[in-house]
Design a protein around this motif. Structure first.
Motif, PDB file in Angstrom:
ATOM      1  N   GLU A   1       0.832  -1.200   0.000  1.00  0.00           N
ATOM      2  CA  GLU A   1       0.000   0.000   0.000  1.00  0.00           C
ATOM      3  C   GLU A   1       0.870   1.256   0.000  1.00  0.00           C
ATOM      4  OE1 GLU A   1      -3.443   0.580  -0.080  1.00  0.00           O
ATOM      5  OE2 GLU A   1      -3.434  -1.513  -0.751  1.00  0.00           O
ATOM      6  N   PRO A   2       0.526   2.235  -0.823  1.00  0.00           N
ATOM      7  CA  PRO A   2       1.367   3.439  -0.904  1.00  0.00           C
ATOM      8  C   PRO A   2       1.077   4.437   0.207  1.00  0.00           C
ATOM      9  CG  PRO A   2      -0.442   3.597  -2.467  1.00  0.00           C
ATOM     10  CD  PRO A   2      -0.558   2.250  -1.831  1.00  0.00           C
ATOM     11  N   ALA A   3       2.140   5.069   0.694  1.00  0.00           N
ATOM     12  CA  ALA A   3       1.955   6.236   1.549  1.00  0.00           C
ATOM     13  C   ALA A   3       1.358   7.349   0.705  1.00  0.00           C
ATOM     14  CB  ALA A   3       3.289   6.678   2.142  1.00  0.00           C
ATOM     15  N   TYR A   4       1.922   7.518  -0.493  1.00  0.00           N
ATOM     16  CA  TYR A   4       1.415   8.489  -1.459  1.00  0.00           C
ATOM     17  C   TYR A   4       1.704   7.991  -2.867  1.00  0.00           C
ATOM     18  CZ  TYR A   4       1.131  12.150   2.166  1.00  0.00           C
ATOM     19  OH  TYR A   4       0.810  12.883   3.280  1.00  0.00           O
ATOM     20  N   VAL A   5       0.855   8.397  -3.791  1.00  0.00           N
ATOM     21  CA  VAL A   5       1.152   8.319  -5.216  1.00  0.00           C
ATOM     22  C   VAL A   5       1.273   9.751  -5.704  1.00  0.00           C
ATOM     23  CG1 VAL A   5       0.370   7.582  -7.501  1.00  0.00           C
ATOM     24  CG2 VAL A   5      -0.193   6.188  -5.479  1.00  0.00           C
ATOM     25  N   LEU A   6       2.475  10.152  -6.075  1.00  0.00           N
ATOM     26  CA  LEU A   6       2.657  11.496  -6.636  1.00  0.00           C
ATOM     27  C   LEU A   6       2.397  11.420  -8.127  1.00  0.00           C
ATOM     28  CD1 LEU A   6       5.182  14.257  -5.901  1.00  0.00           C
ATOM     29  CD2 LEU A   6       4.865  13.533  -8.260  1.00  0.00           C
ATOM     30  N   ILE A   7       1.513  12.288  -8.608  1.00  0.00           N
ATOM     31  CA  ILE A   7       1.165  12.315 -10.029  1.00  0.00           C
ATOM     32  C   ILE A   7       1.711  13.612 -10.615  1.00  0.00           C
ATOM     33  CG2 ILE A   7      -0.715  12.240 -11.714  1.00  0.00           C
ATOM     34  CD1 ILE A   7      -2.345  10.784  -9.429  1.00  0.00           C
ATOM     35  N   GLY A   8       2.869  13.488 -11.269  1.00  0.00           N
ATOM     36  CA  GLY A   8       3.547  14.644 -11.836  1.00  0.00           C
ATOM     37  C   GLY A   8       3.240  14.819 -13.303  1.00  0.00           C
ATOM     38  N   ALA A   9       3.859  15.826 -13.903  1.00  0.00           N
ATOM     39  CA  ALA A   9       3.631  16.138 -15.317  1.00  0.00           C
ATOM     40  C   ALA A   9       3.965  14.936 -16.192  1.00  0.00           C
ATOM     41  CB  ALA A   9       4.475  17.342 -15.718  1.00  0.00           C
ATOM     42  N   ASP A  10       3.028  14.584 -17.060  1.00  0.00           N
ATOM     43  CA  ASP A  10       3.147  13.377 -17.872  1.00  0.00           C
ATOM     44  C   ASP A  10       2.149  13.495 -19.013  1.00  0.00           C
ATOM     45  OD1 ASP A  10       3.926  10.833 -18.643  1.00  0.00           O
ATOM     46  OD2 ASP A  10       3.452   9.875 -16.739  1.00  0.00           O
ATOM     47  N   ASP A  11       1.911  12.400 -19.694  1.00  0.00           N
ATOM     48  CA  ASP A  11       0.817  12.347 -20.664  1.00  0.00           C
ATOM     49  C   ASP A  11      -0.478  12.711 -19.935  1.00  0.00           C
ATOM     50  OD1 ASP A  11      -0.727  11.394 -23.039  1.00  0.00           O
ATOM     51  OD2 ASP A  11      -1.346   9.854 -21.603  1.00  0.00           O
ATOM     52  N   PRO A  12      -1.214  13.735 -20.401  1.00  0.00           N
ATOM     53  CA  PRO A  12      -2.410  14.180 -19.661  1.00  0.00           C
ATOM     54  C   PRO A  12      -3.421  13.070 -19.388  1.00  0.00           C
ATOM     55  CG  PRO A  12      -1.825  15.803 -21.314  1.00  0.00           C
ATOM     56  CD  PRO A  12      -0.937  14.611 -21.558  1.00  0.00           C
ATOM     57  N   ASP A  13      -3.642  12.197 -20.371  1.00  0.00           N
ATOM     58  CA  ASP A  13      -4.582  11.099 -20.151  1.00  0.00           C
ATOM     59  C   ASP A  13      -4.055  10.133 -19.093  1.00  0.00           C
ATOM     60  OD1 ASP A  13      -6.427  12.073 -21.926  1.00  0.00           O
ATOM     61  OD2 ASP A  13      -5.715  10.872 -23.615  1.00  0.00           O
ATOM     62  N   GLY A  14      -2.734   9.962 -19.065  1.00  0.00           N
ATOM     63  CA  GLY A  14      -2.130   9.117 -18.047  1.00  0.00           C
ATOM     64  C   GLY A  14      -2.285   9.724 -16.662  1.00  0.00           C
ATOM     65  N   MET A  15      -2.072  11.022 -16.556  1.00  0.00           N
ATOM     66  CA  MET A  15      -2.250  11.713 -15.280  1.00  0.00           C
ATOM     67  C   MET A  15      -3.678  11.555 -14.779  1.00  0.00           C
ATOM     68  SD  MET A  15      -0.170  15.201 -16.254  1.00  0.00           S
ATOM     69  CE  MET A  15      -0.366  16.032 -14.671  1.00  0.00           C
ATOM     70  N   LEU A  16      -4.613  11.718 -15.700  1.00  0.00           N
ATOM     71  CA  LEU A  16      -6.030  11.608 -15.334  1.00  0.00           C
ATOM     72  C   LEU A  16      -6.371  10.186 -14.898  1.00  0.00           C
ATOM     73  CD1 LEU A  16      -8.604  13.302 -15.191  1.00  0.00           C
ATOM     74  CD2 LEU A  16      -9.092  12.633 -17.544  1.00  0.00           C
ATOM     75  N   ARG A  17      -5.854   9.194 -15.613  1.00  0.00           N
ATOM     76  CA  ARG A  17      -6.132   7.801 -15.242  1.00  0.00           C
ATOM     77  C   ARG A  17      -5.582   7.492 -13.853  1.00  0.00           C
ATOM     78  NH1 ARG A  17      -4.902   1.986 -18.290  1.00  0.00           N
ATOM     79  NH2 ARG A  17      -5.482   0.742 -16.461  1.00  0.00           N
ATOM     80  N   HIS A  18      -4.349   7.919 -13.571  1.00  0.00           N
ATOM     81  CA  HIS A  18      -3.756   7.654 -12.258  1.00  0.00           C
ATOM     82  C   HIS A  18      -4.564   8.323 -11.150  1.00  0.00           C
ATOM     83  CE1 HIS A  18      -0.661   5.893 -14.534  1.00  0.00           C
ATOM     84  NE2 HIS A  18       0.193   6.893 -14.589  1.00  0.00           N
ATOM     85  N   THR A  19      -4.989   9.559 -11.403  1.00  0.00           N
ATOM     86  CA  THR A  19      -5.761  10.293 -10.399  1.00  0.00           C
ATOM     87  C   THR A  19      -7.080   9.594 -10.113  1.00  0.00           C
ATOM     88  OG1 THR A  19      -4.763  12.380 -11.135  1.00  0.00           O
ATOM     89  CG2 THR A  19      -6.750  12.535  -9.807  1.00  0.00           C
ATOM     90  N   GLU A  20      -7.766   9.187 -11.169  1.00  0.00           N
ATOM     91  CA  GLU A  20      -9.057   8.515 -10.993  1.00  0.00           C
ATOM     92  C   GLU A  20      -8.893   7.171 -10.281  1.00  0.00           C
ATOM     93  OE1 GLU A  20     -10.420   8.400 -15.017  1.00  0.00           O
ATOM     94  OE2 GLU A  20     -11.374  10.387 -14.896  1.00  0.00           O
ATOM     95  N   GLU A  21      -7.826   6.458 -10.593  1.00  0.00           N
ATOM     96  CA  GLU A  21      -7.605   5.175  -9.931  1.00  0.00           C
ATOM     97  C   GLU A  21      -7.296   5.368  -8.447  1.00  0.00           C
ATOM     98  OE1 GLU A  21      -4.997   1.049 -10.213  1.00  0.00           O
ATOM     99  OE2 GLU A  21      -4.710   2.594 -11.741  1.00  0.00           O
ATOM    100  N   CYS A  22      -6.535   6.413  -8.137  1.00  0.00           N
ATOM    101  CA  CYS A  22      -6.246   6.697  -6.726  1.00  0.00           C
ATOM    102  C   CYS A  22      -7.540   6.966  -5.958  1.00  0.00           C
ATOM    103  CB  CYS A  22      -5.306   7.889  -6.601  1.00  0.00           C
ATOM    104  SG  CYS A  22      -3.586   7.521  -7.007  1.00  0.00           S
ATOM    105  N   ARG A  23      -8.429   7.727  -6.551  1.00  0.00           N
ATOM    106  CA  ARG A  23      -9.712   8.011  -5.894  1.00  0.00           C
ATOM    107  C   ARG A  23     -10.522   6.715  -5.696  1.00  0.00           C
ATOM    108  NH1 ARG A  23     -10.298  12.436  -9.702  1.00  0.00           N
ATOM    109  NH2 ARG A  23      -9.628  14.393  -8.755  1.00  0.00           N
ATOM    110  N   GLN A  24     -10.566   5.915  -6.735  1.00  0.00           N
ATOM    111  CA  GLN A  24     -11.380   4.688  -6.687  1.00  0.00           C
ATOM    112  C   GLN A  24     -10.843   3.685  -5.674  1.00  0.00           C
ATOM    113  OE1 GLN A  24     -11.242   3.413 -10.760  1.00  0.00           O
ATOM    114  NE2 GLN A  24     -12.627   5.013 -11.481  1.00  0.00           N
ATOM    115  N   ARG A  25      -9.523   3.575  -5.593  1.00  0.00           N
ATOM    116  CA  ARG A  25      -8.925   2.554  -4.739  1.00  0.00           C
ATOM    117  C   ARG A  25      -8.514   3.094  -3.361  1.00  0.00           C
ATOM    118  NH1 ARG A  25      -8.248  -1.905  -7.845  1.00  0.00           N
ATOM    119  NH2 ARG A  25      -8.000  -1.623 -10.104  1.00  0.00           N
ATOM    120  N   GLY A  26      -8.682   4.399  -3.168  1.00  0.00           N
ATOM    121  CA  GLY A  26      -8.366   4.976  -1.872  1.00  0.00           C
ATOM    122  C   GLY A  26      -6.888   5.197  -1.628  1.00  0.00           C
ATOM    123  N   TYR A  27      -6.077   5.330  -2.696  1.00  0.00           N
ATOM    124  CA  TYR A  27      -4.660   5.624  -2.519  1.00  0.00           C
ATOM    125  C   TYR A  27      -4.504   7.123  -2.281  1.00  0.00           C
ATOM    126  CZ  TYR A  27      -4.152   1.203  -5.185  1.00  0.00           C
ATOM    127  OH  TYR A  27      -4.239  -0.087  -5.654  1.00  0.00           O
TER     128      TYR A  27
END
Length: 333
Positions: free
Chosen positions: A147-173
């Motif tokens: 389990e992560p302490a944090y997932v830092l979502i930095g500058a990247d492919d915008p769709d990739g950033m959005l996918r990571h953010t949405e997954e963090c919300r869904q999974r509670g990261y």
């Protein structure tokens, strides 16, 4: 210290661009080779004097800094098959690269720039494999590292950033929003999605105003969307804001001989997050970030600095006092 960062355990997943910079110097002036009336037919080439290839990308820069302070960060991003030498460098310095996605068809992102004697530049950016970051799922990575302490979502492919953010919300990261360079290109809807619900929002002062302008949120509304807002202020240090609390303002490290600013923000984030993992206070975390940033600004290249634990602690003490040094020494000394 009474104000603690509140996180002491768990993996640090650092998601963002992976890139190399190819920098060349031209001894003459570009303008001497340009004919204004023929710019619509422009076709020129320049014999350059040197080529310098630097390791870069926001995610590897942060991972390198975290590893320099004794942590083992997990690099999350997409690169090409040409990433092997870069991977070896990062792994030798303590970065977990096992979850980097390797593209079967694209090269690692790269910035190619030629600078003339007047500092004029011709530059291009090739996103390459970075565009495949949207194909990365976080859950298998978490299964591997815990389990992560944090997932830092930095500058990247915008769709990739959005996918990571949405997954963090869904999974509670717990996630950290650090959109940085993508703020200039992203629309308000994207930026709102990347920020809302973040445990920490990182930006510099200019970017903080851009966030307000593009999202349509006031400064108070932005703060209400995140747990903590950490804003770097250049030579003036850093400001930490929390709802209902006094701001914490930390001055920059002392006696800095600035050479090259590239990567300074990444280094600050690495230092701040390392101190967060140690469980020290918010002010102390910012101080650690400022000292690590000082090492980067004094070198050419974002991953070319080095120090011993005793060097780091001595520099921390010189800037922030004996109490700061005593608290950090067990982790790096």
């Amino acid at each position: 210290m009474s104000e603690t960062t509140g996180t002491t355990a768990g993996a640090l997943l650092i998601a963002g661009s992976i890139a190399t910079d190819h920098l060349m110097s031209f001894a003459g002036k570009f303008e001497d080779s340009l004919v204004v009336e023929q710019l619509h037919k422009l076709s020129v080439s320049f014999l350059v004097d040197d080529l310098e290839i630097r390791r870069g990308g926001v995610a590897p820069n942060m991972c390198f800094g975290l590893a320099a302070l004794g942590l083992r960060p997990v690099l999350v991003g997409s690169a090409g098959e040409d990433f092997s030498d870069y991977r070896s460098w990062l792994e030798r310095h303590g970065v977990d690269c096992e979850s980097v996605r390797i593209s079967e068809s694209k090269h690692t992102a790269r910035f190619v720039c030629t600078t003339d004697s007047t500092m004029a530049q011709f530059a291009s950016f090739y996103p390459g494999a970075m565009s495949e970051a949207r194909l990365i799922e976080l859950a298998p990575i978490v299964s591997r590292v815990g389990e992560p302490a944090y997932v830092l979502i930095g500058a990247d492919d915008p769709d990739g950033m959005l996918r990571h953010t949405e997954e963090c919300r869904q999974r509670g990261y717990p996630f950290i929003a650090d959109p940085s360079q993508q703020l200039a290109f992203g629309e308000g809807e994207l930026i709102r999605e990347l920020i809302d619900g973040a445990a920490i929002l990182f930006s510099n002062e200019y970017e903080s105003h851009m966030i307000e302008q593009k999202t349509g949120w006031s400064a108070d509304e932005v703060l209400a969307k995140v747990g903590l807002q950490v804003t770097t202020l250049g030579a003036d240090g850093v400001r930490i804001k929390r709802q209902g609390e006094e701001d914490i303002v930390v001055p920059a490290a002392k006696d800095v001989a600035a050479v090259e600013p590239t990567g300074v923000g990444d280094a600050f984030r690495a230092g701040y997050l390392a101190a967060t993992a140690w469980g020290v206070g918010l002010e102390r975390a910012a101080q650690v970030g400022c000292v690590l940033a000082a090492y980067v600004v004094e070198t050419v290249g974002t991953q070319e600095y080095h120090f011993t634990g005793s060097d780091f602690v001595a520099r921390l003490e010189a800037s922030y006092g004996a109490e700061a040094a005593a608290e950090v020494r067990p982790f790096v000394g």
